[in-house]
Write an enzyme that holds these catalytic residues in place. Structure first.
Site, PDB file in Angstrom:
ATOM      1  N   HIS A  17       0.841  -1.201   0.000  1.00 13.78           N
ATOM      2  CA  HIS A  17       0.000   0.000   0.000  1.00 13.78           C
ATOM      3  C   HIS A  17       0.870   1.243   0.000  1.00 13.78           C
ATOM      4  CE1 HIS A  17       0.518   0.795   4.386  1.00 13.78           C
ATOM      5  NE2 HIS A  17       0.394  -0.501   4.548  1.00 13.78           N
ATOM      6  N   ASP A  69      -0.250   4.416   1.012  1.00 11.55           N
ATOM      7  CA  ASP A  69      -0.546   5.404   2.052  1.00 11.55           C
ATOM      8  C   ASP A  69       0.144   5.059   3.365  1.00 11.55           C
ATOM      9  OD1 ASP A  69      -2.297   3.170   2.292  1.00 11.55           O
ATOM     10  OD2 ASP A  69      -3.654   4.332   3.567  1.00 11.55           O
ATOM     11  N   ASP A 115       6.327   0.558   7.296  1.00 15.12           N
ATOM     12  CA  ASP A 115       4.918   0.290   6.992  1.00 15.12           C
ATOM     13  C   ASP A 115       4.434   1.177   5.845  1.00 15.12           C
ATOM     14  OD1 ASP A 115       2.273  -0.454   7.122  1.00 15.12           O
ATOM     15  OD2 ASP A 115       1.831   0.675   8.937  1.00 15.12           O
ATOM     16  N   GLU A 122      -5.045   1.607   2.600  1.00 20.00           N
ATOM     17  CA  GLU A 122      -4.957   0.494   3.558  1.00 20.00           C
ATOM     18  C   GLU A 122      -5.063   0.994   4.986  1.00 20.00           C
ATOM     19  OE1 GLU A 122      -3.210  -2.413   6.337  1.00 20.00           O
ATOM     20  OE2 GLU A 122      -2.564  -0.348   5.943  1.00 20.00           O
ATOM     21  N   GLU A 123      -4.483   2.156   5.255  1.00 15.16           N
ATOM     22  CA  GLU A 123      -4.439   2.656   6.629  1.00 15.16           C
ATOM     23  C   GLU A 123      -5.798   3.125   7.139  1.00 15.16           C
ATOM     24  OE1 GLU A 123      -2.160   2.021   8.445  1.00 15.16           O
ATOM     25  OE2 GLU A 123      -0.233   2.017   7.417  1.00 15.16           O
ATOM     26  N   GLU A 128       2.152  -7.431   3.550  1.00 14.95           N
ATOM     27  CA  GLU A 128       3.056  -6.967   4.595  1.00 14.95           C
ATOM     28  C   GLU A 128       3.044  -7.846   5.839  1.00 14.95           C
ATOM     29  OE1 GLU A 128       1.875  -3.213   6.491  1.00 14.95           O
ATOM     30  OE2 GLU A 128      -0.126  -3.512   5.636  1.00 14.95           O
ATOM     31  N   HIS A 152       3.609   2.988  12.925  1.00  9.22           N
ATOM     32  CA  HIS A 152       2.714   4.009  13.488  1.00  9.22           C
ATOM     33  C   HIS A 152       3.342   4.736  14.677  1.00  9.22           C
ATOM     34  CE1 HIS A 152      -1.149   1.896  11.755  1.00  9.22           C
ATOM     35  NE2 HIS A 152      -0.104   1.805  10.933  1.00  9.22           N
TER      36      HIS A 152
END
Length: 454
Positions: free
Chosen positions: A107, A109, A141, A175-176, A203, A413
Site C-alpha cells: 500500500h 498510504d 509500513d 490500507e491505513e 506486509e 505508526h
C-alpha cells in the site's frame, strides 16, 4: 548479430582477443551489482513523497512507481475504482500465462505523524551516517516492501532471469483507513479475476531477532460503540442506573475480559495474534460548558468505543452473546453498534487462514526460498492487527504476510519510525529468492484439482 554474439566462431573477422574482451565487458555490464547508494536513493525518494492520511499525495506516488516500472520495462496500468485514489498495477509477463500468477501487494498510504515528536522530519528520509538507519514514515509500513519488490525484479532482470509465471505488483491506496476503496474493490474487480492469482504476498512485521516473521492469517477488526442512557440529575444526588454508572459497570466488565486475554499472552500460553484483544479508544460523556463541562449535572447519555480484534479461531457467536448480555445489556438501558465488523471466516465459511504445512505448495516454496537466501523464519503467526491480505484470503486465496526486517524494533505508526539500510538491502536479496522460486515453479497436476475445490 554477427559481431561477438557470444559464440567464438562468430568472431572470424575480428581478432580473438578483441572479441573476447568485448564479450567479457558485455557479460560484466549485465551482471555487475548496482551501487547500493543508488538503490537507497530510490528508496529515499519514495519515502519523501507525503502519502499520509487523510490527504495522501497519491498521484505523486503513482508517478514515481510508474517511472520505476518504465525503467524496468514492466507493463503498467493505473486503476481508479474511486476517483482520486489511483491503484498502480504492474505486470512482468511469464512465459506460460496459463499458470496461476503471483501477486506482490503493497500500500502507498501511511499514517499521520506528530512532526514535533520526531528527531528528523518524517518525510525527510534522513539517513543517519553513524547507525545506517533511515528515518521516515513508511520506512517499515510499508514503502520498504513495495520498493524491495521492484529492486528484486531489477536484479532478476539484470541476471537474465525470465519468469515462467506472470508476476503482478499492486500498489494500493487507503490500507491505513480500512482498504475499502483500495484492495477491497481491487479484489472484487473483473481486472483481478482475469489475473488468475495463485498466491499473494503482503506486509508483515519487523523481528527484533535474527529470524524473520511470517503471517498466515490476521485478527479481524470489530469496532464497537457501547451507549448508555439514564435520567439526568443533580451532580450531588445518588441515582441508580445513571448513564455514567451503567457505562462504568460495562467498562469494568470489559476490562476484566481484556486482562484475562492479556494474561494468556504474558504467561506465554498464547501469542498476541491468538487472543481477542479489546482496547478502549474513546470515552464520550458530559454536558459541555464554555469553560469545559457542567460539573453539577449528571449526563443523560454516555458512550465508549472499543477496538476489538478477533483471531481466526475465535467463536464469533459467543462474543456477540457476551456483548449483548454482559457488556451492553438492555436491562441496564444500554445499546451497542459496530462501526466495523469483519468476519473471521472466508466466503466459504472457513477460517480465513493460509495453510503453513506440506498441504500448501506455496508455503513450502516460501520456506525453500528463505533458506536459499541464507535466512531463517520464526514459527508462522497470526498477524495481531489487520492488513489488505484479508481481502484476498476472504476469496479463498493463500496469502502470506512478510516484511524482511530482522534485528529491527517494531515502530509501525510510532514516532521515529526507521529501517536500517543494511536490512533494507538484505531484504531485496530475500525477495529476489522468493520471486525467482515462485515464478519458476512448474504446476503440479494436483494443484489444478485443489484450485477447483476452492
Amino acid at each position: 548479430m554477427s559481431f561477438c554474439s557470444g559464440r567464438y566462431e562468430s568472431c572470424q573477422y575480428y581478432p580473438y582477443s578483441l572479441c573476447l574482451s568485448v564479450l567479457l565487458l558485455v557479460t560484466f555490464t549485465a551482471t555487475a551489482a548496482e551501487d547500493p547508494s543508488t538503490i537507497l536513493s530510490r528508496f529515499q525518494q519514495y519515502l519523501q513523497i507525503n502519502t499520509a492520511q487523510p490527504q495522501p499525495h497519491y498521484y505523486e506516488a503513482a508517478e514515481f512507481i510508474t517511472s520505476q516500472a518504465k525503467s524496468l520495462s514492466l507493463e503498467s496500468q493505473t486503476l481508479e475504482f474511486v476517483k482520486g485514489k489511483p491503484l498502480i498495477l504492474l505486470k512482468w509477463p511469464g512465459s506460460d500465462p496459463a499458470l496461476p500468477s503471483i501477486l506482490l501487494n503493497s500500500h502507498t498510504d501511511v499514517v499521520p505523524s506528530e512532526h514535533h515528536k520526531w528527531t528528523h522530519p518524517p518525510f525527510s528520509a534522513h539517513l543517519d551516517s553513524t547507525t545506517g538507519n533511515i528515518f521516515a514514515r513508511g520506512s517499515q509500513d510499508m514503502k520498504c516492501v513495495g520498493l524491495q519488490y521492484l529492486e528484486a525484479i531489477r536484479k532478476l532482470k539484470a541476471s537474465g532471469f525470465r519468469p515462467l509465471r506472470t508476476v503482478y505488483l499492486s500498489f494500493v491506496p487507503d490500507e491505513e483507513i480500512g482498504g475499502n476503496d483500495g484492495a477491497a474493490k481491487f479484489a472484487d474487480s473483473d481486472v483481478f479475476a482475469k489475473m488468475n492469482v495463485g498466491i499473494v504476498l503482503d506486509e508483515g512485521l519487523p523481528s527484533p531477532t535474527d529470524n524473520y516473521r511470517a503471517f498466515y492469517g490476521e485478527r479481524s477488526p470489530w469496532w464497537l460503540v457501547v451507549k448508555a442512557v439514564g435520567a439526568p440529575g443533580h451532580g450531588a444526588k445518588l441515582y441508580d442506573n445513571t448513564a455514567m454508572e451503567n457505562l462504568l459497570k460495562s467498562i469494568e466488565t470489559i476490562r476484566r475480559f481484556r486482562a484475562a486475554q492479556f494474561d494468556l499472552v504474558k504467561a506465554g500460553l498464547k501469542a498476541e495474534g491468538e487472543v481477542i484483544s479489546v482496547n478502549m479508544v474513546f470515552l464520550k460523556a458530559g454536558t459541555p460548558s464554555p469553560s469545559g463541562f457542567v460539573m453539577n449535572l449528571q449526563p443523560s447519555e454516555a458512550q465508549a468505543g472499543f477496538d476489538i480484534r478477533l483471531p481466526p479461531t475465535a467463536d464469533q457467536a459467543s462474543l456477540e452473546r457476551r456483548i449483548a448480555e454482559e457488556w451492553a445489556p438492555a436491562s441496564r438501558n444500554m445499546t451497542f453498534e459496530f462501526k466495523q465488523k469483519v468476519s473471521v471466516n472466508d466466503k466459504f465459511g472457513r477460517p480465513a487462514v493460509t495453510a503453513v504445512d506440506s498441504s500448501n505448495i506455496w508455503w513450502a516454496l516460501f520456506e525453500e526460498a528463505i533458506i536459499k537466501a541464507n535466512a531463517k523464519l520464526e514459527k508462522p503467526e497470526i498477524f495481531p492487527a489487520s492488513t489488505d491480505a484479508r481481502y484476498f484470503r476472504e476469496r479463498g486465496l493463500p496469502a502470506i504476510g512478510f516484511s524482511p526486517m530482522a534485528n529491527t524494533p517494531i515502530l509501525l505508526h510510532d514516532h521515529n519510525e526507521f529501517l536500517n539500510k543494511d536490512e533494507y538491502l538484505k531484504g531485496i536479496d530475500v525477495y529476489e529468492s522468493i520471486i525467482e522460486t515462485y515464478a519458476s515453479y512448474v504446476q503440479h497436476p494436483r494443484d489444478n484439482a485443489s484450485r477447483e475445490e476452492l
